[in-house]
Design a protein around this motif. Structure first.
Motif, PDB file in Angstrom:
ATOM      1  N   ARG A   1       0.896  -1.188   0.068  1.00  0.00           N
ATOM      2  CA  ARG A   1       0.071  -0.142   0.011  1.00  0.00           C
ATOM      3  C   ARG A   1       0.836   1.211  -0.067  1.00  0.00           C
ATOM      4  NH1 ARG A   1      -5.479  -0.535  -0.223  1.00  0.00           N
ATOM      5  NH2 ARG A   1      -6.119  -2.424   0.421  1.00  0.00           N
ATOM      6  N   ARG A   2       2.024   1.296   0.407  1.00  0.00           N
ATOM      7  CA  ARG A   2       2.910   2.381   0.600  1.00  0.00           C
ATOM      8  C   ARG A   2       4.032   2.290  -0.556  1.00  0.00           C
ATOM      9  NH1 ARG A   2       3.627   1.461   6.696  1.00  0.00           N
ATOM     10  NH2 ARG A   2       1.640   2.275   7.299  1.00  0.00           N
ATOM     11  N   LEU A   3       3.849   1.312  -1.471  1.00  0.00           N
ATOM     12  CA  LEU A   3       4.972   0.954  -2.603  1.00  0.00           C
ATOM     13  C   LEU A   3       6.140   0.840  -2.045  1.00  0.00           C
ATOM     14  CD1 LEU A   3       3.839   4.137  -5.284  1.00  0.00           C
ATOM     15  CD2 LEU A   3       2.868   1.605  -4.874  1.00  0.00           C
ATOM     16  N   GLY A   4       6.294   0.277  -0.613  1.00  0.00           N
ATOM     17  CA  GLY A   4       7.510  -0.276  -0.090  1.00  0.00           C
ATOM     18  C   GLY A   4       8.409   1.106   0.277  1.00  0.00           C
ATOM     19  N   GLY A   5       7.722   2.244   0.262  1.00  0.00           N
ATOM     20  CA  GLY A   5       8.583   3.602   0.935  1.00  0.00           C
ATOM     21  C   GLY A   5       9.392   4.269  -0.167  1.00  0.00           C
ATOM     22  N   ILE A   6       9.997   5.161   0.351  1.00  0.00           N
ATOM     23  CA  ILE A   6      10.697   6.132  -0.759  1.00  0.00           C
ATOM     24  C   ILE A   6      11.980   5.448  -1.375  1.00  0.00           C
ATOM     25  CG2 ILE A   6      12.145   8.129  -0.907  1.00  0.00           C
ATOM     26  CD1 ILE A   6      10.688   9.466   1.377  1.00  0.00           C
ATOM     27  N   ALA A   7      12.719   4.504  -0.774  1.00  0.00           N
ATOM     28  CA  ALA A   7      13.771   3.912  -1.346  1.00  0.00           C
ATOM     29  C   ALA A   7      13.352   3.108  -2.635  1.00  0.00           C
ATOM     30  CB  ALA A   7      14.745   3.093  -0.367  1.00  0.00           C
ATOM     31  N   ARG A   8      12.161   2.281  -2.298  1.00  0.00           N
ATOM     32  CA  ARG A   8      11.862   1.249  -3.344  1.00  0.00           C
ATOM     33  C   ARG A   8      11.048   2.087  -4.394  1.00  0.00           C
ATOM     34  NH1 ARG A   8       9.628  -3.574   0.859  1.00  0.00           N
ATOM     35  NH2 ARG A   8      11.200  -4.925   0.193  1.00  0.00           N
ATOM     36  N   ILE A   9      10.564   3.225  -4.133  1.00  0.00           N
ATOM     37  CA  ILE A   9       9.785   4.203  -4.970  1.00  0.00           C
ATOM     38  C   ILE A   9      10.701   4.555  -6.168  1.00  0.00           C
ATOM     39  CG2 ILE A   9       8.455   5.998  -5.798  1.00  0.00           C
ATOM     40  CD1 ILE A   9       6.966   5.745  -2.933  1.00  0.00           C
ATOM     41  N   LYS A  10      12.082   4.951  -5.268  1.00  0.00           N
ATOM     42  CA  LYS A  10      13.039   5.618  -6.259  1.00  0.00           C
ATOM     43  C   LYS A  10      13.663   4.569  -7.084  1.00  0.00           C
ATOM     44  CE  LYS A  10      16.618   7.663  -4.582  1.00  0.00           C
ATOM     45  NZ  LYS A  10      17.434   8.231  -3.538  1.00  0.00           N
ATOM     46  N   LYS A  11      13.767   3.259  -6.762  1.00  0.00           N
ATOM     47  CA  LYS A  11      14.244   2.104  -7.637  1.00  0.00           C
ATOM     48  C   LYS A  11      13.508   2.072  -8.715  1.00  0.00           C
ATOM     49  CE  LYS A  11      17.536   0.423  -7.579  1.00  0.00           C
ATOM     50  NZ  LYS A  11      18.593   0.551  -8.678  1.00  0.00           N
ATOM     51  N   ALA A  12      12.221   1.814  -8.469  1.00  0.00           N
ATOM     52  CA  ALA A  12      11.137   1.515  -9.506  1.00  0.00           C
ATOM     53  C   ALA A  12      11.285   2.882 -10.622  1.00  0.00           C
ATOM     54  CB  ALA A  12       9.634   1.379  -8.994  1.00  0.00           C
ATOM     55  N   LEU A  13      11.371   4.039 -10.173  1.00  0.00           N
ATOM     56  CA  LEU A  13      11.470   5.162 -10.795  1.00  0.00           C
ATOM     57  C   LEU A  13      12.837   5.039 -11.909  1.00  0.00           C
ATOM     58  CD1 LEU A  13       9.886   8.185  -8.976  1.00  0.00           C
ATOM     59  CD2 LEU A  13       8.809   6.729 -10.557  1.00  0.00           C
ATOM     60  N   GLN A  14      13.919   4.783 -11.020  1.00  0.00           N
ATOM     61  CA  GLN A  14      15.057   4.914 -11.769  1.00  0.00           C
ATOM     62  C   GLN A  14      15.032   3.725 -12.888  1.00  0.00           C
ATOM     63  OE1 GLN A  14      17.761   3.606  -8.432  1.00  0.00           O
ATOM     64  NE2 GLN A  14      18.151   5.825  -8.035  1.00  0.00           N
ATOM     65  N   ILE A  15      14.619   2.670 -12.705  1.00  0.00           N
ATOM     66  CA  ILE A  15      14.493   1.647 -13.593  1.00  0.00           C
ATOM     67  C   ILE A  15      13.379   2.323 -14.823  1.00  0.00           C
ATOM     68  CG2 ILE A  15      13.607  -0.495 -14.577  1.00  0.00           C
ATOM     69  CD1 ILE A  15      14.147  -1.245 -11.496  1.00  0.00           C
ATOM     70  N   ALA A  16      12.329   2.971 -14.658  1.00  0.00           N
ATOM     71  CA  ALA A  16      11.491   3.372 -15.529  1.00  0.00           C
ATOM     72  C   ALA A  16      12.357   4.647 -16.391  1.00  0.00           C
ATOM     73  CB  ALA A  16      10.149   4.166 -14.930  1.00  0.00           C
ATOM     74  N   SER A  17      13.003   5.388 -15.696  1.00  0.00           N
ATOM     75  CA  SER A  17      14.024   6.439 -16.257  1.00  0.00           C
ATOM     76  C   SER A  17      14.689   5.782 -17.270  1.00  0.00           C
ATOM     77  CB  SER A  17      14.653   7.139 -15.268  1.00  0.00           C
ATOM     78  OG  SER A  17      15.974   7.717 -15.582  1.00  0.00           O
ATOM     79  N   ILE A  18      15.729   4.650 -16.931  1.00  0.00           N
ATOM     80  CA  ILE A  18      16.339   4.023 -17.958  1.00  0.00           C
ATOM     81  C   ILE A  18      15.930   3.592 -18.999  1.00  0.00           C
ATOM     82  CG2 ILE A  18      18.044   2.052 -18.304  1.00  0.00           C
ATOM     83  CD1 ILE A  18      18.746   2.318 -15.178  1.00  0.00           C
ATOM     84  N   GLU A  19      14.722   2.921 -18.966  1.00  0.00           N
ATOM     85  CA  GLU A  19      13.684   2.771 -19.950  1.00  0.00           C
ATOM     86  C   GLU A  19      13.467   3.742 -20.938  1.00  0.00           C
ATOM     87  OE1 GLU A  19      13.215   0.064 -21.511  1.00  0.00           O
ATOM     88  OE2 GLU A  19      11.430   0.451 -22.744  1.00  0.00           O
ATOM     89  N   LEU A  20      13.026   4.728 -20.343  1.00  0.00           N
ATOM     90  CA  LEU A  20      12.345   6.013 -20.958  1.00  0.00           C
ATOM     91  C   LEU A  20      13.294   6.510 -21.828  1.00  0.00           C
ATOM     92  CD1 LEU A  20       9.836   7.964 -20.966  1.00  0.00           C
ATOM     93  CD2 LEU A  20      11.230   9.475 -19.768  1.00  0.00           C
ATOM     94  N   ASN A  21      14.749   6.236 -21.348  1.00  0.00           N
ATOM     95  CA  ASN A  21      15.651   6.825 -22.402  1.00  0.00           C
ATOM     96  C   ASN A  21      16.160   5.844 -23.270  1.00  0.00           C
ATOM     97  OD1 ASN A  21      16.144   9.764 -21.660  1.00  0.00           O
ATOM     98  ND2 ASN A  21      16.248   8.649 -19.412  1.00  0.00           N
ATOM     99  N   SER A  22      15.778   4.801 -23.396  1.00  0.00           N
ATOM    100  CA  SER A  22      16.121   3.520 -24.432  1.00  0.00           C
ATOM    101  C   SER A  22      15.685   4.137 -25.750  1.00  0.00           C
ATOM    102  CB  SER A  22      15.513   2.241 -23.894  1.00  0.00           C
ATOM    103  OG  SER A  22      14.188   2.406 -24.301  1.00  0.00           O
ATOM    104  N   GLN A  23      16.117   3.338 -26.746  1.00  0.00           N
ATOM    105  CA  GLN A  23      15.675   3.433 -28.060  1.00  0.00           C
ATOM    106  C   GLN A  23      14.488   3.070 -28.256  1.00  0.00           C
ATOM    107  OE1 GLN A  23      17.862   4.951 -29.966  1.00  0.00           O
ATOM    108  NE2 GLN A  23      16.445   4.829 -32.012  1.00  0.00           N
ATOM    109  N   ASP A  24      13.773   2.027 -27.505  1.00  0.00           N
ATOM    110  CA  ASP A  24      12.786   1.448 -27.724  1.00  0.00           C
ATOM    111  C   ASP A  24      11.533   2.432 -27.395  1.00  0.00           C
ATOM    112  OD1 ASP A  24      10.980  -0.654 -28.652  1.00  0.00           O
ATOM    113  OD2 ASP A  24      11.064  -1.583 -26.573  1.00  0.00           O
ATOM    114  N   ALA A  25      11.903   3.224 -26.359  1.00  0.00           N
ATOM    115  CA  ALA A  25      10.793   4.338 -26.034  1.00  0.00           C
ATOM    116  C   ALA A  25      10.792   5.470 -26.804  1.00  0.00           C
ATOM    117  CB  ALA A  25      11.141   4.572 -24.480  1.00  0.00           C
ATOM    118  N   LEU A  26      11.872   5.800 -27.604  1.00  0.00           N
ATOM    119  CA  LEU A  26      11.952   6.736 -28.420  1.00  0.00           C
ATOM    120  C   LEU A  26      10.653   7.356 -29.179  1.00  0.00           C
ATOM    121  CD1 LEU A  26      14.236   9.052 -29.260  1.00  0.00           C
ATOM    122  CD2 LEU A  26      14.693   7.656 -31.298  1.00  0.00           C
TER     123      LEU A  26
END
Ligand SMILES: [Zn+2]
Length: 289
Positions: free
Chosen positions: A95-120
């Motif tokens: 319910r808390r998405l695991g707290g700030i550190a885990r939310i950050k990890k999920a967003l970091q992975i999303a940001s790497i993918e967002l900058n990939s060729q596939d997401a262009l």
């Protein structure tokens, strides 16, 4: 009798609220808790099409996987490798998405993918559903990273949200460096996450700010809207990206059930009825509840 308030949202959909119905209700006998069983969980037990693997500071494995069952040509998911209490994912943590550190990890992975060729050149959104009434069908936490079709009009939405924030300062419940959080939208308790100036790069600073903002939003709603039956709200969060920047977002808690008037609002274009006005939500949260 108080006046009915009618509002038009960026979608073009209107809501009405008020009349003699303005009280916030915290009884949700229909809400169910998240169910999770690592022994039968499809993410834990079935072989996933893993696209990338990561670890957080505590050594917890996270993955970017392909969603195999989707109508969309581009639909990936970000998940922790395992779920369940023995893996430090009790329901309260989900319910808390695991707290700030885990939310950050999920967003970091999303940001790497967002900058990939596939997401262009894709109109990507990040979606997270928590709780059965918010559309979470598998208890194992999972973020959707997808391109919806047909393509939306994010710029028009962004412009309308900007106007709403300026014209309705009382709807703001808190702010961070680059964002204001304003109550508004088609559902009671819904909030918009609106950039103060313009869409921002999805970099380390933005990830940090967004993770803090999401954790604060979840905390505020847990504090203010835990039901009389003892459950924090089910909710979804959607973050819209455009040209690799974070454009805006929305937080949608499920505080009431939709009935005939709401679905007819979609069918016939009449107004969706809010169980209480947005301004009551803003006052209630800012009153420190
Ligand atoms: Zn699982």
């Amino acid at each position: 009798m108080e006046k009915l308030k009618m509002e038009t949202w960026p979608s073009g959909i209107t809501t009405i609220s008020g009349g003699n119905r303005t009280t916030i209700k915290l009884s949700r006998p229909w809400q169910k808790d998240i169910e999770m069983n690592p022994k039968t969980c499809p993410f834990c037990t079935r072989k996933q099409k893993v696209l990338d693997e990561y670890k957080n500071d505590k050594g917890e494995k996270w993955q970017l996987i392909q969603n195999l069952y989707t109508p969309f040509p581009y639909h990936k998911m970000v998940i922790p490798r395992l779920c369940g209490e023995e893996n430090k994912w009790p329901k309260e943590e989900i319910r808390r998405l695991g707290g700030i550190a885990r939310i950050k990890k999920a967003l970091q992975i999303a940001s790497i993918e967002l900058n990939s060729q596939d997401a262009l050149n894709r109109f990507i959104q990040l979606q997270i559903h928590v709780g059965p009434y918010a559309g979470q069908t598998i208890g194992h936490l999972h973020y959707h990273f997808l391109e919806q079709v047909p393509q939306p009009k994010p710029l028009a939405t962004l412009m309308n949200l900007g106007i709403y924030a300026v014209e309705n300062p009382a709807s703001e419940i808190f702010e961070s460096d680059n964002w204001t959080i304003n109550v508004g939208g088609e559902r009671a308790g819904q909030c918009y996450i609106i950039p103060k100036e313009k869409p921002v790069d999805f970099d380390t600073t933005a990830i940090e700010e967004m993770a803090n903002l999401i954790a604060s939003l979840i905390h505020i709603y847990e504090k203010s809207f835990t039901s009389e039956q003892g459950l924090a709200p089910d909710y979804m969060i959607v973050i819209r990206f455009m040209e690799r920047k974070i454009c805006y977002g929305t937080y949608v808690p499920i505080l009431n059930q939709w009935g005939g008037t709401e679905y007819m609002g979609l069918t016939e274009g009449t107004s969706i009825v809010l169980p209480w006005p947005h301004e009551e939500t803003a006052k209630y949260i800012k009153g420190g509840k």
